[in-house]
Write an enzyme that holds these catalytic residues in place. Structure first.
Site, PDB file in Angstrom:
ATOM      1  N   GLU A 278       0.715  -1.038  -0.099  1.00 23.22           N
ATOM      2  CA  GLU A 278       0.064   0.074  -0.088  1.00 23.22           C
ATOM      3  C   GLU A 278       0.835   1.097  -0.040  1.00 23.22           C
ATOM      4  OE1 GLU A 278      -1.989  -0.492   3.559  1.00 23.22           O
ATOM      5  OE2 GLU A 278      -3.407  -2.046   2.805  1.00 23.22           O
ATOM      6  N   PRO A 279       1.714   1.253  -1.042  1.00 27.62           N
ATOM      7  CA  PRO A 279       2.674   2.445  -1.174  1.00 27.62           C
ATOM      8  C   PRO A 279       1.635   3.867  -1.190  1.00 27.62           C
ATOM      9  CG  PRO A 279       3.129   1.325  -2.952  1.00 27.62           C
ATOM     10  CD  PRO A 279       1.956   0.532  -2.039  1.00 27.62           C
ATOM     11  N   GLY A 280       1.943   4.875  -0.638  1.00 27.13           N
ATOM     12  CA  GLY A 280       1.441   6.389  -1.157  1.00 27.13           C
ATOM     13  C   GLY A 280       2.505   7.273  -1.478  1.00 27.13           C
ATOM     14  N   ARG A 317       2.061  20.181   6.051  1.00 26.88           N
ATOM     15  CA  ARG A 317       2.926  19.400   6.591  1.00 26.88           C
ATOM     16  C   ARG A 317       3.884  20.037   7.520  1.00 26.88           C
ATOM     17  NH1 ARG A 317       6.266  16.784   4.072  1.00 26.88           N
ATOM     18  NH2 ARG A 317       6.187  14.751   5.561  1.00 26.88           N
ATOM     19  N   CYS A 346      -2.901  33.720  10.067  1.00 27.90           N
ATOM     20  CA  CYS A 346      -2.688  34.414  11.496  1.00 27.90           C
ATOM     21  C   CYS A 346      -2.581  33.374  12.457  1.00 27.90           C
ATOM     22  CB  CYS A 346      -3.980  35.269  11.614  1.00 27.90           C
ATOM     23  SG  CYS A 346      -4.032  36.542  10.377  1.00 27.90           S
ATOM     24  N   GLU A 347      -1.471  32.847  12.168  1.00 21.99           N
ATOM     25  CA  GLU A 347      -0.846  31.635  12.938  1.00 21.99           C
ATOM     26  C   GLU A 347       0.601  31.664  12.947  1.00 21.99           C
ATOM     27  OE1 GLU A 347      -2.686  28.638  14.696  1.00 21.99           O
ATOM     28  OE2 GLU A 347      -4.649  29.079  13.882  1.00 21.99           O
ATOM     29  N   TYR A 375       0.466  14.085   0.520  1.00 16.07           N
ATOM     30  CA  TYR A 375      -0.021  14.652   1.977  1.00 16.07           C
ATOM     31  C   TYR A 375      -0.084  16.136   1.748  1.00 16.07           C
ATOM     32  CZ  TYR A 375       0.236   9.966   3.188  1.00 16.07           C
ATOM     33  OH  TYR A 375       0.255   8.594   3.271  1.00 16.07           O
TER      34      TYR A 375
END
Ligand code: PLP
Length: 426
Positions: A278-280, A317, A346-347, A375
């Site tokens: 199941e490689p992503g 990420r 604003c973080e 991702y």
């Protein structure tokens, strides 16, 4: 290896200049390379060819990049899909992945999702608990169907990766505890509507050392022998995904697919099962870049801040996993400087890199966050009321928008007013 290279001082995706895409589509925008995706499929397929007792099933982990164009490229290359929700299942089917090449993973499948997957005729459910087996049994009996199942086993090994993507420790929420496995299989055998056929394991993501996987697979091998001795016919073993990709060129390169394949062959020799992978990330990570433009460069105390028009809502990420992405000017001047790279949200967490030595850039320059194909867009949100990031697919000298930029009007129109606030109905 990827197909993002400089030609005459400008960064290209295959035969397309990235600035041509940035000019036409605007920024931020994700760009994927078909040739890179196809190359990774080929490399992985060759690495595991002949392992197990036949042709392994490579089921792409859809959560890494669910864009339909990406899935269709993979379906055409013969891959299956590992899905974790009804949405991913429907996307994989819409992209042409045959149902019998679909594996349904995930710790919280609902009865409705199970029914959908059963009606589609998917290849296997990877169950994560006894109560889940009981629910699937009821759903299958209700539909008059039989569910092909495996149990995902939690092997209790530490994957040695970031805590948020470690899944194989005994206190992680995933899988059936190793010591409960026999009881779970015995229960499933007694339930109607289930065809118990396999075993599965997945210990985490961005793995940069083969030892934890090897340890997990050895435990699975031992369990297959015990299960068979107890009369369970195990015909398939799903070894999950997780192999890491190089993000930071200053760090050692993760083990190659060939080295992984060799380890798998050694550990699984004699298992007599069909293997599933199941490689992503490995398939799509290096096949994508996030293009963004520099809004302005703001002076800082130690280093200047490069403020770009991409933000944590487009590429989460760095903020979520402290992840490192290579940053390159699309048309570098040759000068370098050290800067903080930040988005407009604003973080304080909306920071892509701190004190990064990089190409010197100015307002209006295009830069690429490399290795953003996995991702990336899939985790995008509309936080700060920013539209979802568009996506572009390149193949040779051709390119196409494969997800349009959402107009802000559509973003706003998705909300509705309750009658007591709506002037038209009040
Ligand atoms: C996320 C996930 C994968 C894919 O992991 P990668 O690190 O992207 O290869 C495979 N299997 C399961 C069950 C997953 O949750």
């Amino acid at each position: 290896m990827d197909h993002f290279d400089y030609r005459d001082g400008a960064l290209f995706a295959e035969d397309v200049a990235l600035n041509a895409i940035a000019d036409a589509v605007g920024t931020p925008v994700y760009v994927y390379s078909t040739a890179t995706i196809e190359r990774h499929v080929r490399v992985f397929r060759e690495a595991v060819a002949g392992a197990g007792n036949g042709d392994p099933l490579i089921a792409f982990a859809v959560k890494a990049n669910p864009n339909r164009a990406v899935l269709a490229t993979l379906a055409r290359a013969g891959l299956g899909a590992d899905v974790v929700s009804a949405g991913e299942l429907m996307r994989a089917r819409a992209a042409g992945v045959p149902a019998d090449r679909i594996v349904f993973s995930g710790v919280g499948k609902t009865a409705a999702e199970m029914a959908l997957a059963l009606r589609e005729g998917i290849g296997q459910f990877n169950l994560e608990s006894e109560p889940e087996a009981e629910m699937l049994s009821q759903v299958a009996v209700g539909l008059g169907l039989t569910a092909p199942v495996a149990f995902r086993i939690n092997p209790n090994v530490e994957a040695g990766t970031h805590a948020k993507i470690s899944t194989g420790g005994s206190e992680d929420k995933f899988g059936v505890a190793y010591d409960r496995a026999m009881a779970a299989y015995d229960l499933a055998r007694s339930l109607p509507g289930l065809n118990v056929r396999g075993i599965a394991v997945h210990i985490g993501s961005q793995l940069t050392d083969l030892a934890p996987s090897r340890a997990a697979f050895l435990r699975i091998g031992g369990l297959i022998a015990s299960l068979r001795a107890a009369g369970h016919a195990i015909v398939s073993a799903d070894l999950g995904g997780g192999l890491g990709v190089p993000y930071d060129p200053s760090l050692p390169v993760p083990p190659s697919p060939a080295a992984y394949g060799e380890m798998v062959r050694e550990v699984t020799a004699g298992w007599d099962v069909r293997l599933v992978f199941e490689p992503g990330r490995l398939i799509v990570g290096n096949a994508g870049v996030l293009l963004t433009r520099v809004i302005r460069v703001k002076p800082g105390v130690t280093y200047p801040f490069v403020i770009v028009d991409a933000a944590m809502n487009d590429l989460l990420r760095p903020s979520l996993y402290d992840a490192w992405h290579d940053v390159r000017a699309v048309e570098p001047s040759g000068e370098r400087f050290t800067a903080h790279i930040v988005g407009p949200i604003c973080e304080s967490g909306d920071t892509f890199a701190k004190g990064r030595e990089m190409d010197r850039v100015h307002s209006g320059d295009t830069v690429g966050f490399m290795t953003a194909g996995a991702y990336g867009a899939t985790m995008a949100s509309t936080y700060n009321s920013r539209a979802l990031t568009p996506e572009v697919m390149v193949s040779g000298d051709k390119w196409a928008v494969v997800r349009e930029r959402q107009p802000l009007e559509a973003l706003i129109a998705a909300d509705s007013l309750p009658p007591w606030l709506d002037e038209e109905t009040a």
